[in-house]
Scaffold this motif. Structure first.
Motif, PDB file in Angstrom:
ATOM      1  N   ILE A   1       0.854  -1.187   0.000  1.00 38.85           N
ATOM      2  CA  ILE A   1       0.000   0.000   0.000  1.00 38.85           C
ATOM      3  C   ILE A   1       0.894   1.243   0.000  1.00 38.85           C
ATOM      4  O   ILE A   1       1.757   1.393   0.861  1.00 38.85           O
ATOM      5  N   TYR A   2       0.663   2.124  -0.953  1.00 38.50           N
ATOM      6  CA  TYR A   2       1.413   3.383  -1.058  1.00 38.50           C
ATOM      7  C   TYR A   2       0.479   4.531  -0.706  1.00 38.50           C
ATOM      8  O   TYR A   2      -0.638   4.633  -1.237  1.00 38.50           O
ATOM      9  N   VAL A   3       0.936   5.416   0.191  1.00 37.93           N
ATOM     10  CA  VAL A   3       0.084   6.499   0.677  1.00 37.93           C
ATOM     11  C   VAL A   3       0.821   7.822   0.556  1.00 37.93           C
ATOM     12  O   VAL A   3       1.960   7.957   1.008  1.00 37.93           O
ATOM     13  N   THR A   4       0.149   8.819  -0.028  1.00 39.30           N
ATOM     14  CA  THR A   4       0.612  10.200  -0.003  1.00 39.30           C
ATOM     15  C   THR A   4      -0.614  11.083   0.169  1.00 39.30           C
ATOM     16  O   THR A   4      -1.749  10.621   0.092  1.00 39.30           O
ATOM     17  N   GLY A   5      -0.403  12.359   0.464  1.00 38.99           N
ATOM     18  CA  GLY A   5      -1.552  13.220   0.736  1.00 38.99           C
ATOM     19  C   GLY A   5      -1.787  13.354   2.230  1.00 38.99           C
ATOM     20  O   GLY A   5      -0.848  13.303   3.025  1.00 38.99           O
ATOM     21  N   SER A   6      -3.048  13.502   2.648  1.00 39.76           N
ATOM     22  CA  SER A   6      -3.311  13.751   4.060  1.00 39.76           C
ATOM     23  C   SER A   6      -4.691  13.264   4.494  1.00 39.76           C
ATOM     24  O   SER A   6      -5.575  13.025   3.660  1.00 39.76           O
ATOM     25  N   HIS A   7      -4.842  13.110   5.812  1.00 38.31           N
ATOM     26  CA  HIS A   7      -6.110  12.785   6.472  1.00 38.31           C
ATOM     27  C   HIS A   7      -6.750  11.502   5.934  1.00 38.31           C
ATOM     28  O   HIS A   7      -7.964  11.412   5.765  1.00 38.31           O
ATOM     29  N   HIS A   8      -5.914  10.487   5.696  1.00 37.65           N
ATOM     30  CA  HIS A   8      -6.429   9.172   5.309  1.00 37.65           C
ATOM     31  C   HIS A   8      -6.586   8.302   6.559  1.00 37.65           C
ATOM     32  O   HIS A   8      -5.965   8.554   7.594  1.00 37.65           O
ATOM     33  N   ASN A   9      -7.389   7.236   6.427  1.00 39.54           N
ATOM     34  CA  ASN A   9      -7.603   6.307   7.535  1.00 39.54           C
ATOM     35  C   ASN A   9      -7.538   4.877   7.012  1.00 39.54           C
ATOM     36  O   ASN A   9      -8.295   4.507   6.099  1.00 39.54           O
ATOM     37  N   LEU A  10      -6.614   4.084   7.585  1.00 45.15           N
ATOM     38  CA  LEU A  10      -6.482   2.670   7.219  1.00 45.15           C
ATOM     39  C   LEU A  10      -6.695   1.847   8.467  1.00 45.15           C
ATOM     40  O   LEU A  10      -6.001   2.048   9.477  1.00 45.15           O
ATOM     41  N   GLU A  11      -7.641   0.895   8.437  1.00 42.89           N
ATOM     42  CA  GLU A  11      -7.921   0.108   9.628  1.00 42.89           C
ATOM     43  C   GLU A  11      -8.432  -1.281   9.279  1.00 42.89           C
ATOM     44  O   GLU A  11      -8.977  -1.521   8.207  1.00 42.89           O
ATOM     45  N   LYS A  12      -8.204  -2.200  10.217  1.00 44.34           N
ATOM     46  CA  LYS A  12      -8.643  -3.587  10.092  1.00 44.34           C
ATOM     47  C   LYS A  12      -8.155  -4.198   8.783  1.00 44.34           C
ATOM     48  O   LYS A  12      -8.912  -4.810   8.043  1.00 44.34           O
ATOM     49  N   LEU A  13      -6.848  -4.035   8.539  1.00 42.09           N
ATOM     50  CA  LEU A  13      -6.220  -4.607   7.354  1.00 42.09           C
ATOM     51  C   LEU A  13      -5.300  -5.748   7.766  1.00 42.09           C
ATOM     52  O   LEU A  13      -4.727  -5.747   8.844  1.00 42.09           O
ATOM     53  N   ASN A  14      -5.164  -6.718   6.885  1.00 42.68           N
ATOM     54  CA  ASN A  14      -4.223  -7.816   7.064  1.00 42.68           C
ATOM     55  C   ASN A  14      -3.337  -7.836   5.830  1.00 42.68           C
ATOM     56  O   ASN A  14      -3.814  -8.153   4.724  1.00 42.68           O
ATOM     57  N   ILE A  15      -2.070  -7.486   6.011  1.00 45.26           N
ATOM     58  CA  ILE A  15      -1.176  -7.276   4.875  1.00 45.26           C
ATOM     59  C   ILE A  15      -0.065  -8.314   4.874  1.00 45.26           C
ATOM     60  O   ILE A  15       0.600  -8.526   5.886  1.00 45.26           O
ATOM     61  N   GLU A  16       0.134  -8.957   3.735  1.00 40.96           N
ATOM     62  CA  GLU A  16       1.266  -9.857   3.532  1.00 40.96           C
ATOM     63  C   GLU A  16       2.097  -9.304   2.382  1.00 40.96           C
ATOM     64  O   GLU A  16       1.561  -8.982   1.317  1.00 40.96           O
ATOM     65  N   THR A  17       3.400  -9.203   2.595  1.00 37.90           N
ATOM     66  CA  THR A  17       4.245  -8.597   1.578  1.00 37.90           C
ATOM     67  C   THR A  17       5.623  -9.244   1.555  1.00 37.90           C
ATOM     68  O   THR A  17       6.114  -9.716   2.583  1.00 37.90           O
TER      69      THR A  17
ATOM     70  N   LEU B   1       7.944  -4.054   1.149  1.00 40.15           N
ATOM     71  CA  LEU B   1       7.336  -3.036   2.000  1.00 40.15           C
ATOM     72  C   LEU B   1       5.852  -3.320   2.232  1.00 40.15           C
ATOM     73  O   LEU B   1       5.133  -3.702   1.306  1.00 40.15           O
ATOM     74  N   GLY B   2       5.423  -3.091   3.470  1.00 44.00           N
ATOM     75  CA  GLY B   2       4.006  -3.237   3.770  1.00 44.00           C
ATOM     76  C   GLY B   2       3.242  -1.987   3.385  1.00 44.00           C
ATOM     77  O   GLY B   2       2.475  -1.971   2.416  1.00 44.00           O
ATOM     78  N   ILE B   3       3.433  -0.897   4.148  1.00 48.43           N
ATOM     79  CA  ILE B   3       2.787   0.385   3.863  1.00 48.43           C
ATOM     80  C   ILE B   3       3.867   1.456   3.787  1.00 48.43           C
ATOM     81  O   ILE B   3       4.672   1.590   4.703  1.00 48.43           O
ATOM     82  N   ARG B   4       3.866   2.220   2.702  1.00 53.14           N
ATOM     83  CA  ARG B   4       4.833   3.312   2.558  1.00 53.14           C
ATOM     84  C   ARG B   4       4.094   4.642   2.579  1.00 53.14           C
ATOM     85  O   ARG B   4       3.169   4.866   1.782  1.00 53.14           O
ATOM     86  N   LEU B   5       4.498   5.511   3.509  1.00 52.07           N
ATOM     87  CA  LEU B   5       3.968   6.868   3.577  1.00 52.07           C
ATOM     88  C   LEU B   5       5.017   7.817   3.023  1.00 52.07           C
ATOM     89  O   LEU B   5       6.111   7.935   3.585  1.00 52.07           O
TER      90      LEU B   5
END
Length: 421
Positions: free
Chosen positions: A99-115, A118-122
């Motif tokens: 998951i790639y994230v840029t910008g602002s005021h996002h919400n990520l919840e109740k996720l199950n990530i296999e990688t 990288l898991g999540i990159r901000l």
């Protein structure tokens, strides 16, 4: 005739299958701002880009999967919510990200990530919340990776088998609270990042529980750093070129080194439980740090310092200290001194570790004391512990076993060495 009918039926089916592969992205594109897009239970082999304020929510067991050389989910702009789904990235490129994230005021919840990486990159992402999720890797990339991302919150995450559990670089004012990070290189790793809060996290079975490198004004409060001892370079908390750090109310249990302070200044350690480590706290080329009201119990070495001076250690509880309180003020009248003689000796000749606590070494330490400026002195050691400690028999047994192994090894070297002559 039947063959022709079969071909006609197949021709009608193929366009439907092709259209289905783009279903999620199509729904995102068509949805108005503020909409909630429900994803039905199932597996989806595709990548999606979310660039407007919508909620993408799985119902039941939803798996979003891709092996392409781009993120499975890309989140842009502002106000995106992603929740209740599994995300798997099976690519082999070292830069692959689930998951790639840029910008602002996002919400990520109740996720199950296999990688695999990288898991999540901000990346330049601010005011993002990631919570109640799990990330599992194969020790190749970071669980959560921040670059120039500020004021984000990471809560109740379980991260396993990654390189760094949560990695921050040039990222300020973030809060890491209630996370559990295991079996990784670093649990939490902060570089050139200021004013961050690490609170109520568990970092165990890692090489290093947490490292703060060239970071200022970090608050490390009520965390547990335990069993970070699977390497000769392992430690619970490493402060490297860090300053103005507040380390309070934490537990450092069964690490190789509980707290390692290297080239760091003006940090404060207070009300920490430092228990059953090989070395409780170690200073290297560090000055002007303050440790007060900490409890040192069951450590092989309570404290060591090399090329360090002006560190204040007054008012701690040391189970190895001699205690006499004549005036009843709760402080022992006998000064407690930690001498780095043995650590300095074994740094030059590692084999001397076999003679730890041997009478000859203790006698040499008393005769050949280290320079006064290298001694760690608590002029007012406490009579009572500042934190409750359960003295487990298993911990005492481990220490006795370590001592027994050292004695047997020393005797074996002496006996077999004589026979060879």
């Amino acid at each position: 005739m039947y063959y022709i009918l079969f071909l006609l039926l197949l021709s009608f089916c193929l366009p439907a299958v092709s259209e289905a592969t783009g279903t999620l992205q199509s729904k995102i594109v068509e949805a108005p701002n503020g909409a909630t897009i429900k994803i039905e239970e199932g597996e989806y082999e595709e990548t999606v880009i979310i660039s407007k304020p919508v909620t993408l929510e799985g119902t039941g067991k939803v798996l979003l999967r891709s092996c392409e050389d781009k993120p499975v989910v890309t989140i842009l702009n502002k106000g995106v919510t992603l929740k209740n789904m599994m995300v798997e990235h099976c690519g082999s490129d070292k830069e692959d990200t689930a998951i790639y994230v840029t910008g602002s005021h996002h919400n990520l919840e109740k996720l199950n990530i296999e990688t695999r990486h990288l898991g999540i990159r901000l990346d330049n992402a601010n005011d993002v919340t990631i919570q109640d999720s799990e990330i599992m890797g194969i020790n190749r990339g970071n669980g959560i990776d921040l670059w120039k991302s500020n004021r984000n919150k990471f809560k109740n995450l379980k991260i396993t088998n990654v390189s760094d559990g949560i990695y921050l670089e040039q990222s300020n004012e973030n809060t890491l609270r209630g996370n559990n990070i295991q079996k990784s290189r670093y649990g939490m790793h902060l570089m050139f990042s200021d004013d961050n809060i690490l609170e109520e996290n568990v970092s165990r079975l890692n090489t290093t529980g947490t490292e703060l490198m060239e970071s200022k004004r970090t608050v490390v409060h009520n965390n547990q750093f335990s069993s970070n001892n699977n390497s000769v370079n392992a430690q619970g908390l490493l402060l490297y070129l860090a300053s103005d750090t507040e380390v309070t109310g934490n537990e450092f249990i069964s690490n190789r080194v509980g707290i390692f302070i290297e080239k760091a200044e003006n940090n404060r350690l207070e009300f920490n439980k430092i228990m059953d480590n090989f070395t409780g706290v170690q200073f290297l080329k560090s000055n002007g740090n303050n440790a007060v009201n900490n409890t040192f119990v069951g450590n092989v070495n309570d404290a060591q310092a090399i090329e360090s001076s002006k560190n204040q250690l007054n008012g701690n509880y040391w189970d190895a200290a001699s205690k006499v309180d004549v005036n009843g003020n709760g402080e022992s009248d006998i000064v407690y001194t930690a001498d780095p003689y043995f650590l300095t000796l074994t740094a030059d000749v590692p084999e001397y570790q076999l003679f730890f606590q041997a009478p000859g070494i203790i006698m040499l330490q008393n005769m050949l004391k280290s320079p006064y400026e290298q001694l760690l002195i608590d002029s007012a050691p406490l009579m009572d512990m500042t934190m409750e400690v359960e003295k487990e028999q298993s911990s005492r047994l481990i220490l006795w076993c370590m001592s027994a192994v050292m004695i047997v090894a020393s005797c074996s070297l002496f006996i077999f060495g004589r026979k060879r002559r």
